[in-house]
Design an enzyme around this catalytic site. Structure first.
Site, PDB file in Angstrom:
ATOM      1  N   LYS A  67       0.861  -1.193   0.000  1.00  0.00           N
ATOM      2  CA  LYS A  67       0.000   0.000   0.000  1.00  0.00           C
ATOM      3  C   LYS A  67       0.883   1.224   0.000  1.00  0.00           C
ATOM      4  CE  LYS A  67      -4.146   1.850   0.439  1.00  0.00           C
ATOM      5  NZ  LYS A  67      -3.836   2.741  -0.699  1.00  0.00           N
ATOM      6  N   LYS A 103       5.088   2.059  -2.949  1.00  0.00           N
ATOM      7  CA  LYS A 103       5.055   3.471  -3.369  1.00  0.00           C
ATOM      8  C   LYS A 103       5.320   3.535  -4.863  1.00  0.00           C
ATOM      9  CE  LYS A 103       4.530   7.571  -1.456  1.00  0.00           C
ATOM     10  NZ  LYS A 103       3.778   7.905  -0.235  1.00  0.00           N
TER      11      LYS A 103
HETATM   12  P1  NAD Z   1       0.384  18.116  -2.398  1.00  0.00           P
HETATM   13  O1  NAD Z   1       0.863  17.918  -3.778  1.00  0.00           O
HETATM   14  O2  NAD Z   1      -1.061  18.225  -2.154  1.00  0.00           O
HETATM   15  O3  NAD Z   1       1.085  19.412  -1.767  1.00  0.00           O
HETATM   16  C1  NAD Z   1       2.454  19.601  -1.715  1.00  0.00           C
HETATM   17  C2  NAD Z   1       2.685  21.019  -1.204  1.00  0.00           C
HETATM   18  O4  NAD Z   1       4.066  21.193  -0.915  1.00  0.00           O
HETATM   19  C3  NAD Z   1       2.299  22.100  -2.201  1.00  0.00           C
HETATM   20  O5  NAD Z   1       1.651  23.154  -1.518  1.00  0.00           O
HETATM   21  C4  NAD Z   1       3.646  22.592  -2.727  1.00  0.00           C
HETATM   22  O6  NAD Z   1       3.595  23.917  -3.187  1.00  0.00           O
HETATM   23  C5  NAD Z   1       4.473  22.447  -1.476  1.00  0.00           C
HETATM   24  N1  NAD Z   1       5.915  22.415  -1.678  1.00  0.00           N
HETATM   25  C6  NAD Z   1       6.637  21.718  -2.571  1.00  0.00           C
HETATM   26  N2  NAD Z   1       7.944  21.994  -2.406  1.00  0.00           N
HETATM   27  C7  NAD Z   1       8.026  22.866  -1.366  1.00  0.00           C
HETATM   28  C8  NAD Z   1       9.090  23.523  -0.693  1.00  0.00           C
HETATM   29  N3  NAD Z   1      10.359  23.314  -1.056  1.00  0.00           N
HETATM   30  N4  NAD Z   1       8.809  24.349   0.350  1.00  0.00           N
HETATM   31  C9  NAD Z   1       7.533  24.554   0.729  1.00  0.00           C
HETATM   32  N5  NAD Z   1       6.485  23.958   0.140  1.00  0.00           N
HETATM   33  C10 NAD Z   1       6.740  23.139  -0.892  1.00  0.00           C
HETATM   34  O7  NAD Z   1       1.040  16.937  -1.549  1.00  0.00           O
HETATM   35  P2  NAD Z   1       0.521  16.305  -0.189  1.00  0.00           P
HETATM   36  O8  NAD Z   1      -0.323  15.157  -0.531  1.00  0.00           O
HETATM   37  O9  NAD Z   1       0.024  17.391   0.694  1.00  0.00           O
HETATM   38  O10 NAD Z   1       1.887  15.703   0.387  1.00  0.00           O
HETATM   39  C11 NAD Z   1       2.778  16.478   1.197  1.00  0.00           C
HETATM   40  C12 NAD Z   1       3.618  15.532   2.028  1.00  0.00           C
HETATM   41  O11 NAD Z   1       2.758  14.716   2.816  1.00  0.00           O
HETATM   42  C13 NAD Z   1       4.477  14.543   1.213  1.00  0.00           C
HETATM   43  O12 NAD Z   1       5.671  14.296   1.881  1.00  0.00           O
HETATM   44  C14 NAD Z   1       3.624  13.307   1.174  1.00  0.00           C
HETATM   45  O13 NAD Z   1       4.380  12.131   0.945  1.00  0.00           O
HETATM   46  C15 NAD Z   1       3.050  13.348   2.580  1.00  0.00           C
HETATM   47  N6  NAD Z   1       1.842  12.540   2.733  1.00  0.00           N
HETATM   48  C16 NAD Z   1       0.724  12.776   1.991  1.00  0.00           C
HETATM   49  C17 NAD Z   1      -0.390  11.958   2.162  1.00  0.00           C
HETATM   50  C18 NAD Z   1      -1.670  12.179   1.410  1.00  0.00           C
HETATM   51  O14 NAD Z   1      -2.650  11.494   1.703  1.00  0.00           O
HETATM   52  N7  NAD Z   1      -1.761  13.123   0.502  1.00  0.00           N
HETATM   53  C19 NAD Z   1      -0.352  10.911   3.091  1.00  0.00           C
HETATM   54  C20 NAD Z   1       0.807  10.707   3.851  1.00  0.00           C
HETATM   55  C21 NAD Z   1       1.894  11.530   3.654  1.00  0.00           C
END
Ligand code: NAD
Length: 430
Positions: A67, A103
């Protein structure tokens, strides 16, 4: 700077050793089971064909089907995908899900694609991976720069290939295409809940907690919104283009409305930035991380805090919403300094927990109410947080991360040992 997978593996080895996990088990968890690499052909709007490197890693299936999300980002590599899949393996074990870790990702800047190119890329990914994944093998979900609509396209493509309905092949879908209520907010809500558990243990009032949030996407926005609604003072927010700060506190909804301004123009990615919120001071990415706050929430990408900037960090608590935002070396320094870190494998697990709920609902053909999803999410996280807290408080000088890894690894160890070890077959196991 070591590769992110190397760093993840070294952390696995050192935390495994600290938790007394057998070397044979750590060795078996130090390599991915398999990774599929593919070049995705995509027909562009101008009639040309472009190729994009794509990956899917099935790291471990000891506890169930693999997953983990799919990321569309220009930094995606096999190395990064494998690190993220290792962390998914730990995460699913920490919160007792019947899943292993996986992943996927595509090396692409999706903001440069038109909507139709994005759709063709998403379907091309699924065509390349269709024999590798499946509802009982490996179940993807959204991650950075992918979303519910992309999951919907991928589900559809999988079903076109297989010629029958299989909603449980992917999670994080739109609700009207078999998604779960509460999945969109789940990562942020989970991070909010574990921060609240910590706050109640430490006996602090929300109003006394100043917060800086790095990253304002799905996870960053939702956690910021819930913290803001609960009375925490959000003083800084950033996205990929920059950061804003206001010592008097930012209104999260107003910042979001600036960011969303151009969302519906010609792409699913907003062109606006939090920086367009005119009334606030602009600061750099590094300045945001170094702010004097009670709580720092890195919610963007890996390695936001490394040996290079760790000495600038002033936050007392860090809720790791991103995966791997603190390098192993920086983590040791922060721990020695007394910074309390809620580790990614618990802090962002709300997403995979509600993905699990979505998979269960798809398999049962029976949707749950939003209330039921939220109540169950809270119950899972409370139990996992309390176990981690108790372990940490019973062991001297242990971080919450070590406690989380100890639980996950001992669970994986039991399953691996149950299959038979050298000691078992030699009848020398104690
Ligand atoms: P997303 O694409 O919705 O958002 C990513 C955000 O990060 C955007 O606002 C982007 O502008 C910003 N960003 C990118 N580079 C940046 C930087 N250098 N400085 C500041 N902001 C920056 O992605 P997401 O789903 O919110 O994922 C964010 C993190 O959370 C990742 O590490 C992801 O693996 C983790 N995560 C997400 C989920 C999920 O369900 N979406 C679950 C677990 C973990």
């Amino acid at each position: 700077m070591p590769s992110v997978f190397h760093d993840a593996r070294e952390r696995l080895k050192s935390l495994g050793k600290l938790s007394g996990i057998s070397a044979t088990v750590i060795e078996s968890l130090s390599r991915p089971r398999s990774t599929l690499c593919s070049s995705l052909p995509v027909l562009m709007d101008d009639g040309s064909t472009q190729y994009f490197d794509a990956y899917r890693c099935q790291y471990s299936s000891h506890l169930g089907p693999c997953k983990g999300g799919i990321r569309f980002h220009p930094n995606v590599s096999q190395d990064e995908v494998q690190a993220l899949a290792l962390w998914m393996t730990i995460k699913c074990a920490v919160v007792d899900l019947p899943f292993g870790g996986g992943k996927g990702g595509v090396n692409v800047d999706p903001k440069t694609l038109s909507r139709m190119e994005l759709e063709r890329l998403s379907r091309s990914y699924m065509r390349a991976m269709a024999d590798f994944i499946g509802p009982d093998k490996d179940i993807p979900a959204p991650d950075v720069y992918t979303n519910a609509r992309i999951m919907g396209w991928m589900r559809d493509e999988f079903e076109v290939i297989k010629r029958h309905k299989q909603p449980a092949v992917i999670t994080g879908k739109p609700v009207n295409l078999g998604g779960s209520l509460g999945r969109e907010e789940a990562t942020g809500r989970g991070a909010f809940l574990v921060t609240e558990f910590l706050r109640s243990k430490e006996g602090k009032a929300p109003e006394d907690i100043r917060v800086a949030v790095q990253g304002f996407g799905n996870a960053g926005y939702n956690v910021a919104k819930l913290l803001f609604d609960a009375g925490y003072k959000i003083i800084a927010i950033s996205d990929s283009k920059g950061a804003i700060c206001d010592a008097a506190g930012l209104d999260v909804d107003k910042v979001k409305s600036f960011k969303d301004k151009d969302r519906s123009f010609d792409s699913d990615y907003c062109k606006s930035s939090v920086c367009e919120s005119e009334t606030h001071k602009s600061i750099s990415h590094e300045e945001l991380l170094a702010l004097d706050v009670e709580l720092l929430v890195p919610a963007a990408l890996e390695n936001a805090i490394t040996i290079k900037n760790v000495n600038n960090i002033k936050a007392k608590w860090i809720t790791e919403v991103a995966n791997g935002p603190i390098s192993a070396a920086a983590d040791e320094i922060l721990h020695a300094r007394g910074t309390v870190i809620i580790p990614d494998v618990l802090a962002n697990s709300g997403g995979v927990i509600v993905s699990y709920f979505e998979w269960v609902q798809n398999k049962a053909g029976y949707p749950w109410s939003l209330d039921e999803v939220r109540t169950r999410l809270q119950a899972v996280l409370k139990m996992s947080f309390d176990e981690m807290w108790q372990y940490q408080h019973q062991s001297e000088n242990t971080s919450l991360r070590t406690a989380a890894y100890a639980k996950a690894l001992s669970k994986l160890e039991q399953v691996i040992k149950m299959r038979g070890t050298k000691e078992y077959f030699a009848n020398t196991e104690n």
